[in-house]
Scaffold this motif. Structure first.
Motif, PDB file in Angstrom:
ATOM      1  N   GLU A  59       0.836  -1.207   0.000  1.00  0.00           N
ATOM      2  CA  GLU A  59       0.000   0.000   0.000  1.00  0.00           C
ATOM      3  C   GLU A  59       0.868   1.254   0.000  1.00  0.00           C
ATOM      4  N   HIS A  60       1.950   1.248   0.791  1.00  0.00           N
ATOM      5  CA  HIS A  60       2.865   2.392   0.819  1.00  0.00           C
ATOM      6  C   HIS A  60       3.569   2.547  -0.528  1.00  0.00           C
ATOM      7  N   MET A  61       3.990   1.444  -1.121  1.00  0.00           N
ATOM      8  CA  MET A  61       4.734   1.518  -2.378  1.00  0.00           C
ATOM      9  C   MET A  61       3.850   1.923  -3.554  1.00  0.00           C
ATOM     10  N   TYR A  62       2.559   1.764  -3.400  1.00  0.00           N
ATOM     11  CA  TYR A  62       1.598   2.125  -4.448  1.00  0.00           C
ATOM     12  C   TYR A  62       1.746   3.593  -4.850  1.00  0.00           C
ATOM     13  N   PHE A  63       2.142   4.416  -3.897  1.00  0.00           N
ATOM     14  CA  PHE A  63       2.273   5.852  -4.157  1.00  0.00           C
ATOM     15  C   PHE A  63       3.718   6.278  -4.426  1.00  0.00           C
ATOM     16  N   LYS A  64       4.618   5.296  -4.577  1.00  0.00           N
ATOM     17  CA  LYS A  64       6.039   5.629  -4.671  1.00  0.00           C
ATOM     18  C   LYS A  64       6.536   5.796  -6.103  1.00  0.00           C
ATOM     19  N   GLY A  65       5.668   5.638  -7.066  1.00  0.00           N
ATOM     20  CA  GLY A  65       6.093   5.944  -8.420  1.00  0.00           C
ATOM     21  C   GLY A  65       5.713   4.899  -9.449  1.00  0.00           C
ATOM     22  N   THR A  66       5.642   5.361 -10.687  1.00  0.00           N
ATOM     23  CA  THR A  66       5.368   4.539 -11.865  1.00  0.00           C
ATOM     24  C   THR A  66       6.318   5.034 -12.961  1.00  0.00           C
ATOM     25  N   PRO A  67       6.352   4.394 -14.130  1.00  0.00           N
ATOM     26  CA  PRO A  67       7.169   4.958 -15.213  1.00  0.00           C
ATOM     27  C   PRO A  67       6.786   6.393 -15.571  1.00  0.00           C
ATOM     28  N   TYR A 116      -2.358   1.852 -10.068  1.00  0.00           N
ATOM     29  CA  TYR A 116      -2.844   0.476  -9.940  1.00  0.00           C
ATOM     30  C   TYR A 116      -2.106  -0.476 -10.882  1.00  0.00           C
ATOM     31  N   ALA A 117      -1.930  -0.060 -12.115  1.00  0.00           N
ATOM     32  CA  ALA A 117      -1.411  -0.981 -13.139  1.00  0.00           C
ATOM     33  C   ALA A 117       0.098  -0.953 -13.274  1.00  0.00           C
ATOM     34  N   HIS A 118       0.745   0.148 -12.886  1.00  0.00           N
ATOM     35  CA  HIS A 118       2.159   0.312 -13.249  1.00  0.00           C
ATOM     36  C   HIS A 118       3.049   0.719 -12.075  1.00  0.00           C
ATOM     37  N   SER A 119       2.663   0.385 -10.845  1.00  0.00           N
ATOM     38  CA  SER A 119       3.513   0.750  -9.710  1.00  0.00           C
ATOM     39  C   SER A 119       4.889   0.103  -9.847  1.00  0.00           C
ATOM     40  N   LEU A 120       5.914   0.896  -9.565  1.00  0.00           N
ATOM     41  CA  LEU A 120       7.284   0.392  -9.584  1.00  0.00           C
ATOM     42  C   LEU A 120       7.716   0.068  -8.157  1.00  0.00           C
TER      43      LEU A 120
END
Length: 875
Positions: A59-67, A116-120
């Motif tokens: 849940e925390h990492m969900y907001f930590k970035g995407t490409p 949702y789809a691209h969390s890094l």
């Protein structure tokens, strides 16, 4: 009874995509707002024992970035769209929710889909975030309520995964690596394991098309769900005690109970309300009113296929044994002797009003739909509610008899250090509890009292400003905000002064008066007041601040006339009987002691004591133990007469009402109020040199509150200050990015202005590992120095402005919030005109104005520090 959601305007539309995603859409045009909830059916129950806490880590990492978005940029993009976002992980799911202006729907969908789809899951970001989560775990270990509850869950269960410390322990959290988190993400974050709920002023067909272009293109995943072993058989009676550096005692009693699909589930919800919700509840009367506890409560919790029935209490440590025994006795009486029809009616009316409150905001509606869809179907909620509203006393007693067998209960007591153990072992504890149940004295019957007849009184119309109609009845202003179609009506009586009007000798008198006032009138005792209010679907609640006080009452709109009569009787005709005052005094003193257990509020209180020593702003609105002990019932009556009946008071209403009619009704009902001009008060003085208040405690964290002087409620620089609070704090804020995301100093970092009528403060807060206290302190000072040294960027200001304007629009959904803003503007501000001017004042703020504000107020030499220094226990 509340109309089912399915029959309401804009009924829910369900669409299932080929990949298994469930979309729920409801059009609600009552406010230009949209709520989006992404509900993933994965939580703590889906973690094996070597992965405890990983759902929360993800849940925390969900907001930590995407490409597309770097670390922190998801929150910043949401703020720039005028919205807010957050998330929560629990046993059977993880939910991500955002609320935005309806005009920003497209941007909100883009941001939520990308996360949702691209969390890094970047290894470096994960390592830093794990340190943050460990601080969160330490904060939880410093919360006695959380420790008591989760210890009870563990005691009740031998095999089920709910027995585990749900956020994870420090040693286990440190074993997580990128691959482990990535696997959990790819396993469970699949469209066929997800519900998307969207409610607001939207076009349903357009929503379906927009979701199809995004989520609809994702592949489904095979799901092999294993939520671990189930319990085998019913447990024997269990008992556990622990002690610690806490100011108040805590206890919890629990049973394994049925899940949400069982026919007994709504009946146990009613039983919990009869026991623990409102001033008319059995536990409130039998435990809290006897001075044994300051807080009591009960709930039936149904995560996944599990059920738990929990009763909890908090109060003085030396009364913990008696409080636990009295609580046990009331539960036993409920099981043995049943409930009355009036108790069931009271509980049903409270549930019905809560159901309405769920419909007041878009995000609450979306969460409600997603939750019930995950249970089986969103419209099961209406059937569940109908079953609850149709229940009889016999139905409730039979469910209680089946669920709350004393032979299968578990009890946890958390004592302040130095308080003697309650019992040597389980058998002795059970014997003592059963003896208390046998000796229980039945609660007194509650007398019915007819409402006073309505006597409308002529009022003088003074026009309307910012959508608020103004009337006068003698020297008493009446404000009415009409909200067509609103299911609830909100009533307020506000008084200027509050704690600001007190001396050190009578500190806390306003709070004690405001609370004792609802404990009986010249015509009704406390129990009669409570039952009358709760059978209307609400509770008359004190509202207390540094500069004002008052009372609020919210009920379903059809019950307005009865609510208005009762509200006026309570506010204008209080009895202040000695027994009722002593009940409130006991709870008041317990709350004063409990302040020290709050690792956020207490350091801030210490900082204010350092900054405003000797002034009411430096004291808690609760006063001190010494001052509260010296306040007599006669002093309360005199204070009420001078500050309420003859005080600077305002009456206000918001709802689907006809303004002149309701103003005339209020004028008649509140005819005893005389009104008065605004009084004057002594201004506070902030110290010229740094001041500190520091406490040493046996805690896992150190909590710091750094306070600078700041602009007051009527000063122009409060607008730059408000936007600076947004720039500095919250997800995507400067302080959050630097101290939490980059340096992993804390889970909680906050910065905000605290406006008072005669002054203000700007407060920064951080809770960190004790070994890193100096680093956290210096890092906060460095951020304030940067604000003085250079202006904020145009992008930062644009995001903060959009967020402030969007949050303001979102706030208009709530009748209580709209009314509170009007009363605040009237009592503490520059009048209702400021409601119209607010947006222009926010738009006029520049980077230079914020820097000027920072240089005017943020002087390190005048810093006030409040600190609770912990010992650094591992968790």
């Amino acid at each position: 009874m509340t109309a089912p959601l399915a029959a309401a305007p804009g009924a829910v539309r369900r669409h299932r995509f080929d990949n298994g995603l469930t979309l729920l859409v409801r059009r609600d045009p009552t406010a230009p707002v949209v709520g989006i909830v992404t509900w993933v059916n994965a939580g703590y129950f889906d973690e094996t024992d070597d992965l405890v806490g990983i759902a929360h880590v993800l849940e925390h990492m969900y907001f930590k970035g995407t490409p597309r978005f770097g670390p922190g940029e998801i929150a910043k993009a949401t703020k720039a769209a005028g919205g807010s976002l957050n998330a929560g992980t629990i046993y059977d799911h993880t939910a991500y929710y955002t609320t935005l202006p309806a005009s920003a729907l497209e941007a909100g969908l883009d941001i939520q889909f990308d996360a949702y789809a691209h969390s890094l899951i970047d290894g470096g970001e994960l390592a830093r975030e794990l340190e943050v989560i460990i601080q969160e775990a330490r904060r939880k270990a410093d919360s006695p309520g959380a420790v008591t509850t989760e210890t009870l869950y563990a005691l009740l269960h031998d095999r089920h995964r709910i027995r585990r410390w749900r956020i994870g322990r420090e040693a286990g959290l440190r074993t997580f690596d990128r691959g482990m988190v990535e696997r959990f993400y790819r396993t469970w974050y699949a469209p066929n394991n997800t519900i998307l709920a969207i409610v607001g002023d939207v076009d349903e067909e357009a929503i379906i098309a927009q979701v199809a272009r995004r989520w609809g293109a994702l592949p489904s995943q095979p799901l092999a769900r294993d939520r671990g072993p189930a319990e085998a058989g019913a447990p024997e009676f269990r008992w556990s005690e622990l002690d610690g550096d806490i100011a108040q005692g805590h206890a919890a009693i629990g049973w394994r109970a049925c899940g949400v699909h069982d026919a007994d589930a709504p009946l146990l919800d009613l039983a919990a309300t009869i026991l623990g919700s409102g001033r008319g509840a059995r536990l409130y009367r039998a435990v809290r009113d006897r001075g044994l506890a300051s807080h009591v409560g009960a709930y039936h919790y149904t995560p996944g296929d599990l059920g738990l029935f929990i009763v909890s209490l908090e109060g003085p440590g030396d009364a913990l044994r008696d409080a636990t025994a009295a609580t046990w006795a009331e539960i036993a009486a409920l099981r043995t002797h049943g409930v009355s029809a009036r108790e069931v009616l009271r509980a049903q009316r409270l549930h019905d009003a809560r159901w309405l409150r769920r419909l007041e905001s878009m995000d609450a509606q979306a969460m409600h739909l997603a939750e019930w869809e995950a249970i089986g179907a969103w419209d099961l909620a209406d059937r569940y509610h109908a079953a609850l509203m149709a229940a009889t006393p016999d139905d409730v007693q039979r469910a209680v008899a089946r669920a709350l067998d004393p032979a299968h209960a578990a009890v946890v007591a958390y004592r302040p250090r130095g308080v003697a153990p309650l019992a040597p072992e389980a058998a002795a504890a059970r014997t003592a509890l059963d003896a208390a149940a046998a000796a229980r004295v039945a609660l007194a019957a509650v007398e019915d009292v007819d409402a006073l007849p309505a006597r409308p009184r002529a009022v003088v119309a003074r026009g309307a400003t910012a959508g608020v109609a103004r009337f006068e009845a003698g020297h008493v202003p009446i404000l009415v905000r009409r909200r067509p179609g609103a299911p609830l009506v909100n009533l307020t009586c506000g008084v200027l002064g509050g704690a600001l009007d007190e001396t050190a000798a009578n500190a806390g008198v306003t709070t004690l008066m405001a609370r004792a006032l609802v404990r009986g009138t010249m015509r009704r005792d406390a129990n009669a007041v409570a039952r009358a209010a709760e059978e209307l679907g609400g509770s008359i609640a004190p509202s207390l601040g540094a500069d004002s006080a008052g009372w609020t009452f919210s009920v379903p709109a059809p019950r307005l006339d009865d609510a208005l009569a009762l509200f006026a009787e309570v506010v204008t005709m209080p009895a202040f009987r000695s027994d009722a005052v002593e009940m409130e005094r006991a709870a008041h003193l317990a709350e004063l002691a409990a302040q020290r257990d709050d690792m956020y509020a207490w350091p801030v209180r210490l900082a204010f004591d350092a900054a405003w020593a000797g002034h009411p702003y430096g004291r808690s609105v609760l006063g001190t133990a010494e001052s509260v002990q010296g306040i007599s019932p006669e002093a309360l009556a005199a204070w009420h007469d001078a500050r309420v009946r003859a005080g600077s008071v305002v009456l206000a209403v918001a709802g689907d009402v006809e303004p002149e009619r309701v103003a005339a009704a209020m004028a008649g009902a509140f005819g005893a109020l005389r009104g008065a001009p605004r009084p004057s008060f002594a201004r506070p003085t902030w110290p010229a040199l740094r001041s500190e208040r520091i406490e040493e405690r046996d805690k896992a964290q150190t909590a710091l509150a750094l306070a600078y002087p700041g602009p007051g409620r009527r000063e122009a620089q409060r607008f730059p200050g408000a936007l600076l609070g947004v720039i500095a704090s919250g997800l995507g804020g400067r302080f959050f990015d630097e101290l939490r995301d980059k340096r992993s100093l804390a889970y909680t970092v906050a910065a905000s202005p605290r406006e008072r009528l005669l002054g203000g403060a700007f407060v920064a807060y951080i809770a960190t590992a004790p070994a890193r206290e100096q680093e956290a302190h210096d890092a906060l000072l460095a951020e304030f120095a940067r604000l003085r040294r250079e202006p904020v960027t145009d992008d930062e200001l644009a995001r903060a402005r959009a967020y402030a304007l969007g949050s303001h629009a979102i706030r208009q959904q709530s009748g209580a919030a709209v009314l509170a803003d009007a009363v605040d503007a009237w009592l503490l501000g520059e009048g209702l005109e400021e409601l119209d001017d607010w947006e222009a004042r926010i738009r006029a703020v520049t980077p230079e104005a914020i820097q000027e504000m920072a240089n005017a107020w943020f002087d390190d030499a005048r810093l006030a520090l409040g600190a609770v220094r912990g010992q650094g226990r591992t968790v």
